[in-house]
Design a protein around this motif. Sequence first.
Motif, PDB file in Angstrom:
ATOM      1  N   ARG A 125       0.854  -1.185   0.000  1.00  0.00           N
ATOM      2  CA  ARG A 125       0.000   0.000   0.000  1.00  0.00           C
ATOM      3  C   ARG A 125       0.892   1.238   0.000  1.00  0.00           C
ATOM      4  N   LEU A 126       0.673   2.136  -0.954  1.00  0.00           N
ATOM      5  CA  LEU A 126       1.426   3.382  -1.048  1.00  0.00           C
ATOM      6  C   LEU A 126       0.553   4.517  -0.510  1.00  0.00           C
ATOM      7  N   LEU A 127       0.983   5.150   0.566  1.00  0.00           N
ATOM      8  CA  LEU A 127       0.217   6.196   1.230  1.00  0.00           C
ATOM      9  C   LEU A 127       0.839   7.555   0.918  1.00  0.00           C
ATOM     10  N   GLY A 128      -0.003   8.519   0.570  1.00  0.00           N
ATOM     11  CA  GLY A 128       0.488   9.856   0.286  1.00  0.00           C
ATOM     12  C   GLY A 128       1.366   9.937  -0.943  1.00  0.00           C
ATOM     13  N   LEU A 129       1.210   9.016  -1.887  1.00  0.00           N
ATOM     14  CA  LEU A 129       2.040   9.010  -3.091  1.00  0.00           C
ATOM     15  C   LEU A 129       1.853  10.324  -3.850  1.00  0.00           C
ATOM     16  N   GLU A 130       2.947  11.050  -4.043  1.00  0.00           N
ATOM     17  CA  GLU A 130       2.860  12.356  -4.696  1.00  0.00           C
ATOM     18  C   GLU A 130       4.025  12.529  -5.663  1.00  0.00           C
ATOM     19  N   ASN A 131       3.832  13.464  -6.582  1.00  0.00           N
ATOM     20  CA  ASN A 131       4.819  13.730  -7.616  1.00  0.00           C
ATOM     21  C   ASN A 131       4.932  15.239  -7.802  1.00  0.00           C
ATOM     22  N   ASP A 132       5.314  15.918  -6.736  1.00  0.00           N
ATOM     23  CA  ASP A 132       5.418  17.371  -6.752  1.00  0.00           C
ATOM     24  C   ASP A 132       6.681  17.766  -6.002  1.00  0.00           C
ATOM     25  N   ALA A 133       7.568  18.482  -6.660  1.00  0.00           N
ATOM     26  CA  ALA A 133       8.863  18.820  -6.066  1.00  0.00           C
ATOM     27  C   ALA A 133       8.734  19.683  -4.821  1.00  0.00           C
ATOM     28  N   ARG A 134       7.552  20.253  -4.577  1.00  0.00           N
ATOM     29  CA  ARG A 134       7.365  21.104  -3.393  1.00  0.00           C
ATOM     30  C   ARG A 134       6.848  20.316  -2.193  1.00  0.00           C
ATOM     31  N   LEU A 135       6.694  18.997  -2.354  1.00  0.00           N
ATOM     32  CA  LEU A 135       6.214  18.139  -1.267  1.00  0.00           C
ATOM     33  C   LEU A 135       7.160  16.957  -1.106  1.00  0.00           C
ATOM     34  N   PHE A 136       7.327  16.491   0.135  1.00  0.00           N
ATOM     35  CA  PHE A 136       8.114  15.279   0.345  1.00  0.00           C
ATOM     36  C   PHE A 136       7.683  14.603   1.637  1.00  0.00           C
ATOM     37  N   ASN A 137       7.324  13.326   1.545  1.00  0.00           N
ATOM     38  CA  ASN A 137       7.007  12.515   2.722  1.00  0.00           C
ATOM     39  C   ASN A 137       8.310  12.056   3.381  1.00  0.00           C
ATOM     40  N   ASP A 138       8.292  11.905   4.703  1.00  0.00           N
ATOM     41  CA  ASP A 138       9.526  11.536   5.390  1.00  0.00           C
ATOM     42  C   ASP A 138       9.196  10.982   6.773  1.00  0.00           C
ATOM     43  N   LYS A 139      10.170  10.280   7.359  1.00  0.00           N
ATOM     44  CA  LYS A 139      10.145   9.879   8.777  1.00  0.00           C
ATOM     45  C   LYS A 139       8.850   9.165   9.164  1.00  0.00           C
ATOM     46  N   ASN A 140       8.559   8.100   8.443  1.00  0.00           N
ATOM     47  CA  ASN A 140       7.358   7.318   8.707  1.00  0.00           C
ATOM     48  C   ASN A 140       7.502   6.475   9.969  1.00  0.00           C
ATOM     49  N   TRP A 141       6.350   6.093  10.539  1.00  0.00           N
ATOM     50  CA  TRP A 141       6.320   5.205  11.707  1.00  0.00           C
ATOM     51  C   TRP A 141       5.079   4.340  11.601  1.00  0.00           C
ATOM     52  N   LEU A 142       4.960   3.347  12.489  1.00  0.00           N
ATOM     53  CA  LEU A 142       3.885   2.368  12.376  1.00  0.00           C
ATOM     54  C   LEU A 142       3.451   1.919  13.763  1.00  0.00           C
ATOM     55  N   ALA A 143       2.132   1.774  13.950  1.00  0.00           N
ATOM     56  CA  ALA A 143       1.586   1.177  15.169  1.00  0.00           C
ATOM     57  C   ALA A 143       0.579   0.107  14.770  1.00  0.00           C
ATOM     58  N   VAL A 144       0.638  -1.041  15.430  1.00  0.00           N
ATOM     59  CA  VAL A 144      -0.245  -2.165  15.127  1.00  0.00           C
ATOM     60  C   VAL A 144      -0.911  -2.630  16.414  1.00  0.00           C
ATOM     61  N   ASP A 145      -2.233  -2.729  16.385  1.00  0.00           N
ATOM     62  CA  ASP A 145      -3.014  -3.179  17.537  1.00  0.00           C
ATOM     63  C   ASP A 145      -2.935  -4.701  17.653  1.00  0.00           C
ATOM     64  N   ARG A 146      -2.756  -5.213  18.867  1.00  0.00           N
ATOM     65  CA  ARG A 146      -2.672  -6.656  19.081  1.00  0.00           C
ATOM     66  C   ARG A 146      -3.912  -7.219  19.766  1.00  0.00           C
ATOM     67  N   ASP A 147      -5.004  -6.479  19.718  1.00  0.00           N
ATOM     68  CA  ASP A 147      -6.227  -6.939  20.373  1.00  0.00           C
ATOM     69  C   ASP A 147      -7.180  -7.665  19.427  1.00  0.00           C
ATOM     70  N   ALA A 148      -6.869  -7.745  18.135  1.00  0.00           N
ATOM     71  CA  ALA A 148      -7.807  -8.329  17.167  1.00  0.00           C
ATOM     72  C   ALA A 148      -7.058  -9.200  16.179  1.00  0.00           C
ATOM     73  N   PRO A 149      -7.765 -10.153  15.532  1.00  0.00           N
ATOM     74  CA  PRO A 149      -7.131 -10.976  14.503  1.00  0.00           C
ATOM     75  C   PRO A 149      -6.737 -10.136  13.300  1.00  0.00           C
ATOM     76  N   SER A 150      -5.916 -10.731  12.418  1.00  0.00           N
ATOM     77  CA  SER A 150      -5.311  -9.976  11.333  1.00  0.00           C
ATOM     78  C   SER A 150      -6.317  -9.282  10.433  1.00  0.00           C
ATOM     79  N   ASP A 151      -7.479  -9.916  10.192  1.00  0.00           N
ATOM     80  CA  ASP A 151      -8.432  -9.295   9.270  1.00  0.00           C
ATOM     81  C   ASP A 151      -9.162  -8.111   9.887  1.00  0.00           C
ATOM     82  N   ARG A 152      -8.975  -7.890  11.201  1.00  0.00           N
ATOM     83  CA  ARG A 152      -9.595  -6.734  11.863  1.00  0.00           C
ATOM     84  C   ARG A 152      -8.576  -5.920  12.662  1.00  0.00           C
TER      85      ARG A 152
END
Length: 231
Positions: A125-152
């Motif tokens: 999955r590509l999030l915030g995919l952009e093609n504009d020299a005045r924008l740049f995505n950076d310093k991503n992070w991730l959090a995953v909940d462990r209270d539900a099965p993978s499909d939820r």
Amino acid sequence: DVSEGGRLAAAAKDYRFSPTADITYNNRVWNGLYVSADGASWRNFAFEDATPDTGIGGVTDGSYGRARGTSLTLTHESDPVVAYDRDGVLYTSALAFEPNAGGDPSAVVVSRRNPDGTFIPGSVRLLGLENDARLFNDKNWLAVDRDAPSDRTVVVASWRLFTVGADALAPEGGWIAVSGDGAATFSTPIRLPIPAVQAAESQFYQPLLGRDPQNGHRMLYVILRTQSAAN
């Protein structure tokens, strides 16, 4: 990260694809993934099972108000993050970009792997995919909940959007995208409600999933760093 069953996953920027004598920062870099079931023996992978030779492709979806329908290939990665869910499915997040290309394309990438580390085809999955020299995505992070099965499973990706020039095009600062189905789909990018002056001096937005101590409701918390221009 460590799974409920004791599997371990680690990640780092991998320069093996660069010429030996080339010490250019982030030239032909991809993210490496290292997975172990026992902490003693390890298997080595590359994020998305890709390399700078192949890259990963996507089509812009109108994030930040930019044009839709532009096909892009991103051949560099950085900023690797890994996290397991309750079932041992491993989620990876990366910053993907294409240097020296028109528009300076970038995106946050999230993909999934089976508990044994093998890549799940079709999970990119590509999030915030952009093609504009005045924008740049950076310093991503991730959090995953462990209270539900993978499909939820709730998966939250966060990142910092940098803007260049007076015509900002989109508010800079912290952005997130949220999934409620184990990263099968994500919301459109959501800007965090941080005042513009503070957002311009902020970095390292880290999402954390927990419970409100007063009512027990599931909550998303985001920790960030701000600094003045004088450091």
